[in-house]
Design a protein around this motif. Sequence first.
Motif, PDB file in Angstrom:
ATOM      1  N   SER A 214       0.795  -1.053   0.129  1.00  0.00           N
ATOM      2  CA  SER A 214       0.013  -0.204   0.024  1.00  0.00           C
ATOM      3  C   SER A 214       0.982   1.311   0.234  1.00  0.00           C
ATOM      4  N   ALA A 215       2.131   1.242   0.408  1.00  0.00           N
ATOM      5  CA  ALA A 215       2.967   2.332   0.579  1.00  0.00           C
ATOM      6  C   ALA A 215       3.429   2.476  -1.057  1.00  0.00           C
ATOM      7  N   ARG A 216       3.643   1.402  -1.615  1.00  0.00           N
ATOM      8  CA  ARG A 216       4.091   1.900  -2.994  1.00  0.00           C
ATOM      9  C   ARG A 216       2.920   2.199  -3.768  1.00  0.00           C
ATOM     10  N   VAL A 217       1.768   2.055  -3.479  1.00  0.00           N
ATOM     11  CA  VAL A 217       0.539   2.625  -4.026  1.00  0.00           C
ATOM     12  C   VAL A 217       0.336   4.100  -3.818  1.00  0.00           C
ATOM     13  N   ALA A 218       0.412   4.215  -2.557  1.00  0.00           N
ATOM     14  CA  ALA A 218       0.093   5.706  -2.016  1.00  0.00           C
ATOM     15  C   ALA A 218       1.090   6.621  -2.007  1.00  0.00           C
ATOM     16  N   THR A 219       2.344   6.414  -2.162  1.00  0.00           N
ATOM     17  CA  THR A 219       3.326   7.531  -1.782  1.00  0.00           C
ATOM     18  C   THR A 219       4.495   7.660  -2.917  1.00  0.00           C
ATOM     19  N   ASP A 220       5.004   8.779  -3.000  1.00  0.00           N
ATOM     20  CA  ASP A 220       6.012   9.011  -3.769  1.00  0.00           C
ATOM     21  C   ASP A 220       7.290   8.699  -3.464  1.00  0.00           C
ATOM     22  N   GLU A 221       7.582   9.053  -2.023  1.00  0.00           N
ATOM     23  CA  GLU A 221       8.810   8.810  -1.381  1.00  0.00           C
ATOM     24  C   GLU A 221       8.493   8.107  -0.167  1.00  0.00           C
ATOM     25  N   ILE A 222       9.400   7.383   0.367  1.00  0.00           N
ATOM     26  CA  ILE A 222       9.417   6.514   1.864  1.00  0.00           C
ATOM     27  C   ILE A 222      10.551   6.697   2.491  1.00  0.00           C
TER      28      ILE A 222
ATOM     29  N   GLU B  45      16.524   3.994   5.849  1.00  0.00           N
ATOM     30  CA  GLU B  45      16.575   4.196   4.491  1.00  0.00           C
ATOM     31  C   GLU B  45      15.592   5.127   4.137  1.00  0.00           C
ATOM     32  N   ARG B  46      15.763   5.736   3.175  1.00  0.00           N
ATOM     33  CA  ARG B  46      14.724   6.741   2.462  1.00  0.00           C
ATOM     34  C   ARG B  46      15.041   6.764   0.924  1.00  0.00           C
ATOM     35  N   GLY B  47      13.935   7.208   0.222  1.00  0.00           N
ATOM     36  CA  GLY B  47      14.270   7.547  -1.184  1.00  0.00           C
ATOM     37  C   GLY B  47      12.986   7.372  -1.900  1.00  0.00           C
ATOM     38  N   VAL B  48      12.811   7.386  -3.211  1.00  0.00           N
ATOM     39  CA  VAL B  48      11.580   7.366  -3.982  1.00  0.00           C
ATOM     40  C   VAL B  48      11.157   5.960  -3.824  1.00  0.00           C
ATOM     41  N   THR B  49       9.979   5.940  -3.639  1.00  0.00           N
ATOM     42  CA  THR B  49       9.347   4.676  -3.047  1.00  0.00           C
ATOM     43  C   THR B  49       9.574   3.466  -4.145  1.00  0.00           C
ATOM     44  N   LYS B  50       9.554   3.676  -5.387  1.00  0.00           N
ATOM     45  CA  LYS B  50       9.808   2.552  -6.266  1.00  0.00           C
ATOM     46  C   LYS B  50      11.210   2.013  -6.347  1.00  0.00           C
ATOM     47  N   ASP B  51      12.153   3.003  -5.892  1.00  0.00           N
ATOM     48  CA  ASP B  51      13.496   2.812  -5.931  1.00  0.00           C
ATOM     49  C   ASP B  51      13.999   2.126  -4.710  1.00  0.00           C
ATOM     50  N   VAL B  52      13.510   2.508  -3.535  1.00  0.00           N
ATOM     51  CA  VAL B  52      13.736   1.632  -2.705  1.00  0.00           C
ATOM     52  C   VAL B  52      13.202   0.312  -2.511  1.00  0.00           C
ATOM     53  N   LEU B  53      12.028   0.069  -2.889  1.00  0.00           N
ATOM     54  CA  LEU B  53      11.525  -1.285  -2.954  1.00  0.00           C
ATOM     55  C   LEU B  53      12.299  -2.073  -3.925  1.00  0.00           C
ATOM     56  N   GLN B  54      12.685  -1.642  -5.140  1.00  0.00           N
ATOM     57  CA  GLN B  54      13.390  -2.403  -6.028  1.00  0.00           C
ATOM     58  C   GLN B  54      14.798  -2.552  -5.735  1.00  0.00           C
TER      59      GLN B  54
ATOM     60  N   PRO C 289      16.553  -2.157  -2.452  1.00  0.00           N
ATOM     61  CA  PRO C 289      16.691  -1.842  -0.901  1.00  0.00           C
ATOM     62  C   PRO C 289      18.337  -2.023  -0.463  1.00  0.00           C
ATOM     63  N   THR C 290      18.788  -1.028   0.287  1.00  0.00           N
ATOM     64  CA  THR C 290      20.060  -1.177   0.671  1.00  0.00           C
ATOM     65  C   THR C 290      20.054  -1.888   2.411  1.00  0.00           C
ATOM     66  N   ASP C 291      18.963  -1.397   2.970  1.00  0.00           N
ATOM     67  CA  ASP C 291      19.101  -1.962   4.497  1.00  0.00           C
ATOM     68  C   ASP C 291      18.475  -3.234   4.712  1.00  0.00           C
ATOM     69  N   SER C 292      19.057  -3.985   5.439  1.00  0.00           N
ATOM     70  CA  SER C 292      18.670  -5.408   5.640  1.00  0.00           C
ATOM     71  C   SER C 292      17.295  -5.303   6.340  1.00  0.00           C
ATOM     72  N   TYR C 293      16.839  -4.420   7.261  1.00  0.00           N
ATOM     73  CA  TYR C 293      15.382  -4.402   7.696  1.00  0.00           C
ATOM     74  C   TYR C 293      14.689  -4.014   6.523  1.00  0.00           C
ATOM     75  N   THR C 294      14.774  -3.191   5.903  1.00  0.00           N
ATOM     76  CA  THR C 294      13.716  -2.996   4.362  1.00  0.00           C
ATOM     77  C   THR C 294      13.721  -4.442   3.807  1.00  0.00           C
ATOM     78  N   VAL C 295      14.564  -5.201   3.536  1.00  0.00           N
ATOM     79  CA  VAL C 295      14.530  -6.508   2.767  1.00  0.00           C
ATOM     80  C   VAL C 295      13.647  -7.510   3.566  1.00  0.00           C
ATOM     81  N   GLN C 296      13.944  -7.417   4.906  1.00  0.00           N
ATOM     82  CA  GLN C 296      12.934  -8.045   5.721  1.00  0.00           C
ATOM     83  C   GLN C 296      11.546  -7.814   5.589  1.00  0.00           C
ATOM     84  N   LEU C 297      11.228  -6.447   5.535  1.00  0.00           N
ATOM     85  CA  LEU C 297       9.934  -6.245   5.392  1.00  0.00           C
ATOM     86  C   LEU C 297       9.180  -6.624   4.019  1.00  0.00           C
ATOM     87  N   LEU C 298      10.220  -6.473   2.891  1.00  0.00           N
ATOM     88  CA  LEU C 298       9.880  -6.999   1.659  1.00  0.00           C
ATOM     89  C   LEU C 298       9.535  -8.502   1.709  1.00  0.00           C
TER      90      LEU C 298
END
Lengths: 312, 333, 283
Positions: free
Chosen positions: C237-245, C255-264, C266-275
């Motif tokens: 839903s973050a991907r759908v609703a936001t431009d940056e996260i 981690e921060r950045g343009v939503t699509k970039d961060v999700l495609q 990710p640099t932080d292991s926590y982000t990877v865990q969430l994905l």
Amino acid sequence: MSLTTMTTPPPDPAAELASPPPSGGHLPGPALFVGRAFRSLWSNGKARIGIVILTVMILVAIFAPWLAPHSPTSTSFKPYQGPSSSNWFGTTGNGQDVFSQLLYGARVSLLVGLTAGAVATFVAVTVGLVSGYRPGFVDEVLSFVTNLALVIPGVPLMIILAAYIPNRSVWTIVLVVAFTSWATGARVIRSQAATLRSREFVTSAVFSGEGLFRIVFREILPNMTSLVAGSFFGAATAAVMAEASLEFLGLGNPSTVSWGTILYYAEQQNSLLTGQWVLVFAPGLAIALLATSFTLINFGVDVLSNPRLRER
Amino acid sequence: MALLQATDVNVTYQPGRGAGVWAVRDVSFSLEEGEFVGLVGESGCGKSTLGYALTRMLQPPARLDKGVIDFAGVDLSSLDGEQLRHQRREGIALVLQSGMNALNPVRSVGQHFRDILRAHARDGEDTSPAHAHDRGAEMLASVDLEPSVLGSYPHELSGGMRQRVSIALALSLDPRLIVFDEPTTALDVIVQGAVMQTIKTLQRERGFTAILISHDLGVVLDATDRVMVMYAGRIVEDQPSAEMLSGQHHPYTEALLGCYADPRADEIELGGIPGSPPDLSLPQAGCSFSPRCPLAVEVCRDVDPPLMPLGAGRAACHVRAGQVTEQRDDAHV
Amino acid sequence: MSEDRPTDDGPVPAGATPVNRSAVAPMEIRGVSKVFTRRGRGREKLVAVDDVSFTIPPGAAIGLVGASGSGKSTLAGMITGSLRPTSGSIRFGDIEVGGLRGSGLRDFHSRVQMVFQDPYGALNPLHTVEYTVVRPLQNFLRLSATEARDRAHEILQTVGLTPTDQYAAKLPHQLSGGQRQRVVIARALACDPELIVADEPVSMLDVSLRAGVLRLLTDLREQRGLSLLYITHDLLSARVATDEILVLNKGRVVERGVTKDVLQHPTDSYTVQLLDAIATPAR
């Protein structure tokens, strides 16, 4: 499985589906609520009995002058008489008609019971809401006062107060009783208010720009009505018993006609020994019946706040 | 031989006043030994009610109206009291959504194991605390918990750990069937994956039959062999999980699949389903999904489709599985 | 029996007049921390938010992503003025949010509103839909009863709860989860805010209802130039609703950045865990 008891019943699908729109159009919230509340009470068997008894007593109290065969205070009869055709329940040691006294006595008991209950509940709600809604210094002070009032034994305090107040009247008793019985309700209301305070619809009301008074009286209090009602009936029950006790002990005004004073004179005149047990049992039963009616209504109030109980 | 055979199971909620709700309608299916089945649906579809009905855990005002629940040759719907308790020892366990609610807050984990073993012990079985301790430690190890957890109280454990304890308790009687009711929904999102993985591994290693009830289609397709989709109290589709991601399906299933997407994809089209599920306190005419269905035709509104063969499984749809040809119905727009 | 017109995923009519956005302020969060001290033995300190900085420009859609305990709700509380930061500053234009009290805080609420997570808990069970939407109109815009009622119906129209007469009279228990959430959004919209903080607005809704509510939020943003702070643990839903996260872990931005970039990427292991935590049926 013996230990994995189901504390949460299966989800009620009726609650999750959108039900059809209400027929009858635009009813204002509060009216709908009161109507629904009364219907819920009436549908509960115990509450219905309580309502009936209370209604009968209220009618008796209102229509006492028409229902009573004689004046309750006229001492025109022969004293210490047993039941007869003119005095259905006999006469007191002062030559007064017991039956008429019983009917008129309903007035005082109801008045004191309902008024003292109302005053006590009013104080309890005010103190409880204020201290429950605002944590901090105010809450600390009010909680301390509440705890103090809870710890001091009610009946002895009542007796002392009643004994020392120079003007003996029904209103003295109302105040004394209310003064000693508000604390229990305050405690309960406070914890409920504290719980409701952190509910999201209260935060939502803050975001809607609602002020303190509106939040307390239009958001929180309406969601506590069954608690307040239960508190009221509980306080009224205690008040009826307390009033009768005080008068029985001679701390009321002896010239008032009430169930408690009938018992007072019965004690003074040794009615049990003279065989006039009606003088003891009739008012005693009346007091018990009134108190019971309040308690029965309280069963229904419980159901008001817990919809699941309604379904059984 | 099927381990569990449910035939025409119907459950209604009958409150004292007001209309009753027909929560589970004519559900029939069979479960083979060792199968891992998912029961998927949204709020109000009846999946949890069905789960409770199968384990005979329904409370008033819910009532099992009709239906036979044949478990290893015994009709569960006809059992009561002591017979049911015995059956619970032999056969079925239930893992609920919130570990906190299912565990007694004033008893330690070890005491929970003692309670359960003692309650269901057969004559001559060892019910000593030492045996319970050993068995408990063994069970906890299978869910990746240290034996020291036996001494802890529920509030001292994290949500994920409590749920693992619930699973360990369910396993301790060696049940043939375990029903998991939304086992990870109340958990933190990162812990959900780990607990789900534990459940999957346990099912594979120990071979018990399992039913996973969930609203999350993704979780179910990942963990199970077979999926049953529920809508408005009925099973509308019954397929092997591997088949769900391709081919044609019941329109509701397809719509539901469209509500999920990979957040990493370049382009995302997130679907929704307009409208609401029907009010189950009212009598249902025809297919319950037809008001919201893009494929609905005349017959859908009049005749409720039974489960008919579709692909490797079955679906309750006139258009997809029945003989009706797909037409655009102008009146529906 | 379902409604004749689908409302949960219906189109959002463009009926709102765009407000003058030249006066809209950015929300600037600089070095904000929140430390909770537990009373009682030990006086334990819990660092809920640790030195977080970011900006919400006017009209932007920013996501705050993390699991529970990551500090995102605490941060939301500070941004909306419900909690005071232990250190750092939150400025909305030239207003220091942390110092707001009383009437200043009330005025702030007319510009920064909140959409809550639990559609069942965010509505008072005793108030009709109309009452809930009318109150902020009367409090903030000082409209008369009739004016407020008309405006409330306009807003109900905007959020897709039509026919508005029917919905205005309903009580929360008569609505579905998606409909309740639309009422919550309507309430937040009523005073024409500049920024909406949405705390897990679709997490408690069925998946089939989420797209509709998210689309509503996006459409409202575009029509009215609203900024949106979208708080969630759900990356889809973050991907759908936001431009940056911004990804929060234990109170820090990892981690921060343009939503699509961060999700495609990710640099932080926590982000990877969430994905990885999202089990997606990959079609």
